[in-house]
Scaffold this motif. Structure first.
Motif, mmCIF file in Angstrom:
data_model
loop_
_atom_site.group_PDB
_atom_site.id
_atom_site.type_symbol
_atom_site.label_atom_id
_atom_site.label_comp_id
_atom_site.label_asym_id
_atom_site.label_seq_id
_atom_site.Cartn_x
_atom_site.Cartn_y
_atom_site.Cartn_z
ATOM 1 N N CYS A 104 -8.047 -8.882 -1.064
ATOM 2 C CA CYS A 104 -8.394 -7.842 -0.100
ATOM 3 C C CYS A 104 -9.905 -7.826 0.108
ATOM 4 O O CYS A 104 -10.656 -8.483 -0.615
ATOM 5 N N GLN A 105 -10.337 -7.069 1.076
ATOM 6 C CA GLN A 105 -11.755 -6.950 1.376
ATOM 7 C C GLN A 105 -12.290 -5.629 0.835
ATOM 8 O O GLN A 105 -11.843 -4.563 1.226
ATOM 9 N N GLY A 106 -13.251 -5.700 -0.077
ATOM 10 C CA GLY A 106 -13.854 -4.503 -0.632
ATOM 11 C C GLY A 106 -13.245 -4.088 -1.957
ATOM 12 O O GLY A 106 -12.323 -4.723 -2.485
ATOM 13 N N MET A 107 -13.754 -2.992 -2.515
ATOM 14 C CA MET A 107 -13.256 -2.427 -3.769
ATOM 15 C C MET A 107 -12.034 -1.568 -3.486
ATOM 16 O O MET A 107 -12.108 -0.600 -2.727
ATOM 17 N N LEU A 108 -10.917 -1.903 -4.095
ATOM 18 C CA LEU A 108 -9.679 -1.164 -3.854
ATOM 19 C C LEU A 108 -9.719 0.162 -4.606
ATOM 20 O O LEU A 108 -9.884 0.199 -5.826
ATOM 21 N N THR A 109 -9.580 1.248 -3.864
ATOM 22 C CA THR A 109 -9.607 2.579 -4.465
ATOM 23 C C THR A 109 -8.224 3.181 -4.620
ATOM 24 O O THR A 109 -8.018 4.028 -5.483
ATOM 25 N N CYS A 110 -7.272 2.782 -3.788
ATOM 26 C CA CYS A 110 -5.908 3.301 -3.917
ATOM 27 C C CYS A 110 -4.918 2.286 -3.350
ATOM 28 O O CYS A 110 -5.210 1.582 -2.380
ATOM 29 N N VAL A 111 -3.765 2.216 -3.978
ATOM 30 C CA VAL A 111 -2.686 1.331 -3.548
ATOM 31 C C VAL A 111 -1.402 2.143 -3.463
ATOM 32 O O VAL A 111 -1.261 3.204 -4.086
ATOM 33 N N GLY A 112 -0.449 1.634 -2.700
ATOM 34 C CA GLY A 112 0.823 2.321 -2.546
ATOM 35 C C GLY A 112 1.910 1.374 -2.087
ATOM 36 O O GLY A 112 1.632 0.263 -1.615
ATOM 37 N N LYS A 142 10.123 10.031 9.842
ATOM 38 C CA LYS A 142 9.295 8.838 9.761
ATOM 39 C C LYS A 142 8.146 9.077 8.780
ATOM 40 O O LYS A 142 7.632 10.188 8.662
ATOM 41 N N CYS A 143 7.751 7.999 8.113
ATOM 42 C CA CYS A 143 6.676 8.105 7.133
ATOM 43 C C CYS A 143 5.317 8.132 7.818
ATOM 44 O O CYS A 143 5.086 7.418 8.802
ATOM 45 N N GLU A 144 4.446 8.946 7.292
ATOM 46 C CA GLU A 144 3.044 8.941 7.683
ATOM 47 C C GLU A 144 2.205 8.470 6.496
ATOM 48 O O GLU A 144 2.654 8.526 5.339
ATOM 49 N N LEU A 145 0.997 8.004 6.807
ATOM 50 C CA LEU A 145 0.036 7.635 5.781
ATOM 51 C C LEU A 145 -1.025 8.719 5.722
ATOM 52 O O LEU A 145 -1.681 9.010 6.725
ATOM 53 N N VAL A 146 -1.178 9.347 4.547
ATOM 54 C CA VAL A 146 -2.150 10.421 4.362
ATOM 55 C C VAL A 146 -3.196 9.943 3.357
ATOM 56 O O VAL A 146 -2.850 9.461 2.278
ATOM 57 N N LEU A 147 -4.467 10.075 3.722
ATOM 58 C CA LEU A 147 -5.562 9.633 2.872
ATOM 59 C C LEU A 147 -6.516 10.785 2.602
ATOM 60 O O LEU A 147 -6.890 11.516 3.522
ATOM 61 N N GLY A 148 -6.897 10.949 1.342
ATOM 62 C CA GLY A 148 -7.915 11.910 0.961
ATOM 63 C C GLY A 148 -9.230 11.192 0.719
ATOM 64 O O GLY A 148 -9.254 10.077 0.180
ATOM 65 N N TYR A 149 -10.323 11.823 1.107
ATOM 66 C CA TYR A 149 -11.631 11.183 1.074
ATOM 67 C C TYR A 149 -12.590 11.938 0.155
ATOM 68 O O TYR A 149 -12.366 13.110 -0.180
ATOM 69 N N THR A 150 -13.676 11.258 -0.183
ATOM 70 C CA THR A 150 -14.667 11.842 -1.078
ATOM 71 C C THR A 150 -15.510 12.920 -0.406
ATOM 72 O O THR A 150 -16.231 13.643 -1.095
ATOM 73 N N ASP A 151 -15.438 13.031 0.925
ATOM 74 C CA ASP A 151 -16.244 14.033 1.645
ATOM 75 C C ASP A 151 -15.423 15.266 2.014
ATOM 76 O O ASP A 151 -15.710 15.930 3.000
ATOM 77 N N ARG A 152 -14.369 15.563 1.216
ATOM 78 C CA ARG A 152 -13.534 16.764 1.383
ATOM 79 C C ARG A 152 -12.685 16.719 2.654
ATOM 80 O O ARG A 152 -12.288 17.746 3.174
ATOM 81 N N ASN A 172 -14.502 5.405 2.144
ATOM 82 C CA ASN A 172 -14.574 6.334 1.008
ATOM 83 C C ASN A 172 -13.271 7.077 0.754
ATOM 84 O O ASN A 172 -13.253 8.287 0.510
ATOM 85 N N THR A 173 -12.162 6.362 0.780
ATOM 86 C CA THR A 173 -10.873 6.948 0.393
ATOM 87 C C THR A 173 -10.801 7.068 -1.124
ATOM 88 O O THR A 173 -11.404 6.277 -1.856
ATOM 89 N N LYS A 174 -10.037 8.042 -1.597
ATOM 90 C CA LYS A 174 -9.868 8.219 -3.040
ATOM 91 C C LYS A 174 -8.427 8.460 -3.461
ATOM 92 O O LYS A 174 -8.093 8.297 -4.631
ATOM 93 N N VAL A 175 -7.563 8.866 -2.533
ATOM 94 C CA VAL A 175 -6.172 9.136 -2.877
ATOM 95 C C VAL A 175 -5.301 8.877 -1.669
ATOM 96 O O VAL A 175 -5.731 9.071 -0.518
ATOM 97 N N MET A 176 -4.073 8.414 -1.906
ATOM 98 C CA MET A 176 -3.176 8.014 -0.831
ATOM 99 C C MET A 176 -1.790 8.615 -1.027
ATOM 100 O O MET A 176 -1.325 8.802 -2.152
ATOM 101 N N LEU A 177 -1.120 8.896 0.092
ATOM 102 C CA LEU A 177 0.261 9.366 0.067
ATOM 103 C C LEU A 177 1.006 8.748 1.242
ATOM 104 O O LEU A 177 0.517 8.754 2.373
ATOM 105 N N ILE A 178 2.195 8.186 0.979
ATOM 106 C CA ILE A 178 3.085 7.665 2.019
ATOM 107 C C ILE A 178 4.345 8.493 1.986
ATOM 108 O O ILE A 178 5.123 8.417 1.031
#
Length: 442
Positions: free
Chosen positions: A61-69, A142-152, A128-134
């Protein structure tokens, strides 16, 4: 609080470092058996199967992986592996495609450069993602992708498909909504609301949580927002947020919180609805990960909380607590179903250590959460009463029953001698031919 011991463990090789949310369990290759997916800070994605210590597949992958799902993020009826980097690169991997299958003689995927394939899809999203939910967060099936970020900030995305072929991934992520929270986001979850519809929840500092309202009006509006989101400064924060502060004594804004439903850390709390506190448990360790897992097989999930030193708490809905101590300090933790042995999924606890190993404790089941004793267990056995009667012990005489159990467990030789003596007549003549031998039930 009782302690439990799990001894069935496998050790996997892992030489990288990772963020706490860059690990998950899921059916990555759609064979109904769950795999372990791990992403490291060098952009490598590792997939482990069964009890093999080597990765079954490796992807770049490209970059530092912060969350996987793992989930059906494209709504094609099959799971894909999702990896998001700190730099904002969203990657999709289809491990069921024929091009991903070229095992070596032992049945494992070769870990050569040819195997480290490119993702089937890659898109740049806010960094700057930190947490993920599918999950389905708006009740449309239908599934959505929800991402939480370090900037609230929390963002919800939906996949727009450009292909009718279920095996071909072609499309893009569209932004549905952006929420701005008052505090840092540590965890995301979806729970049934009062009317049964999904309710999106996010943790907030000070033992608080927020409900995020999914207020997008139509697919056309969501599509427009997604396309415009690529332009700098085009996103306007929309604060459809209902903040809740759980009842209790801890409201320190510097204490971060994690949620499973309405469960916070520091003091673990179980909430029913928005404001009803069912119980609160104080632990003596600094927790960094919370999961939910049914370890008793009764259909009800227990709360699994892990501390940095490997201390793990298992708590049921009745506030019964069991404690398990992993052997080493851990840098990441997850719990769920994993097909380690026997060709079937079983409850597992996964610990990433600091010595280049991942430890999986598999089949971590408990017969019951509450404490009990041998007398209570035997009393539930219908055969127990009849055996006591044959031994001449009244079932209602608790003292005599305890004495019998004690002698049977710790002095079985004396019990055998006593039975032999009873089978002799007063003259000392062995009358065993006329004696009914009763097997010692204990």
């Amino acid at each position: 609080m009782r302690s439990v011991s799990y001894v069935q463990r496998v050790a996997l090789d892992f030489g990288g470092s990772l963020f706490p949310r860059a690990i998950c369990l899921g059916d990555a290759d759609n064979d109904t058996l769950n795999e372990l997916v791990v992403g490291d800070t060098n952009g490598k994605l590792y997939v482990y199967k069964n009890d093999d210590s080597k990765p079954w597949a490796v992807r770049s992958c490209q970059g530092m992986l912060t969350c996987v799902g793992v989930g059906d993020v494209c709504n094609k009826g099959k799971n894909l592996v999702v990896a998001v980097s700190a730099e904002g690169w969203f990657h999709l991997f289809d491990l069921t495609s024929p091009t991903s299958k070229h095992p070596d003689a032992s049945g494992h995927h070769e870990l050569a450069a040819a195997d480290e394939q490119k993702p089937v899809f890659k898109q740049h999203i806010p960094a700057n993602t930190k947490v993920m939910l599918i999950n389905d967060i708006d009740g449309d099936g239908k599934c959505e992708l929800v991402l939480g970020y370090t900037d609230r900030v929390v963002r919800a995305f939906r996949w727009e498909d450009w292909s009718e072929n279920s095996d071909h991934v072609s499309g893009q992520l569209l932004l549905l909504k952006k929420w701005l929270l008052e505090g840092q986001v540590d965890s995301l979850s979806v729970n049934p609301g009062p009317d049964g519809s999904p309710e999106m929840m996010v943790s907030q500092p000070g033992c608080g949580y927020a409900i995020l309202l999914c207020t997008w009006d139509s697919e056309q509006q969501a599509t427009t927002e997604g396309r415009d989101s690529s332009a700098p400064g085009s996103e306007a924060p929309i604060r459809d947020v209902i903040l809740h502060q759980t009842s209790g004594r801890i409201h320190n804004k510097n204490v971060s919180t994690h949620l499973i439903g309405s469960i916070a850390r520091g003091t673990l709390k179980l909430m029913e609805g928005a404001d009803k506190l069912l119980w609160s448990v104080q632990v003596d360790h600094q927790l960094f990960a919370l999961e939910k897992l049914d370890v008793t097989g009764n259909g009800h999930e227990e709360v699994i909380a892990c501390a940095w030193d490997g201390q793990t708490y298992i708590i049921d809905h009745n506030r019964t607590v069991a404690r398990f101590q992993a052997d080493e300090n851990v840098s990441a933790f997850c719990a769920g179903l994993y097909a380690c042995k026997g060709g079937s999924n079983s409850p597992c606890l996964v610990y990433v250590s600091f010595n280049q190993k991942i430890y999986i404790y598999w089949d971590v089941q408990l017969e019951r959460m509450e404490s009990t004793n041998l007398l209570k267990i035997l009393d539930c056995n219908p055969e127990f009463g009849s055996l006591l009667q044959q031994l001449g012990v009244e079932r209602s005489d608790v003292s005599a029953v305890k004495n019998l159990i004690h002698k049977t467990l710790y002095f079985p030789e004396k019990r055998q001698q006593s039975s032999t003596t009873q089978c002799q007549d007063p003259a000392g003549i062995d009358s065993s031919a006329h004696c009914t031998v009763v097997q010692d039930p204990l």
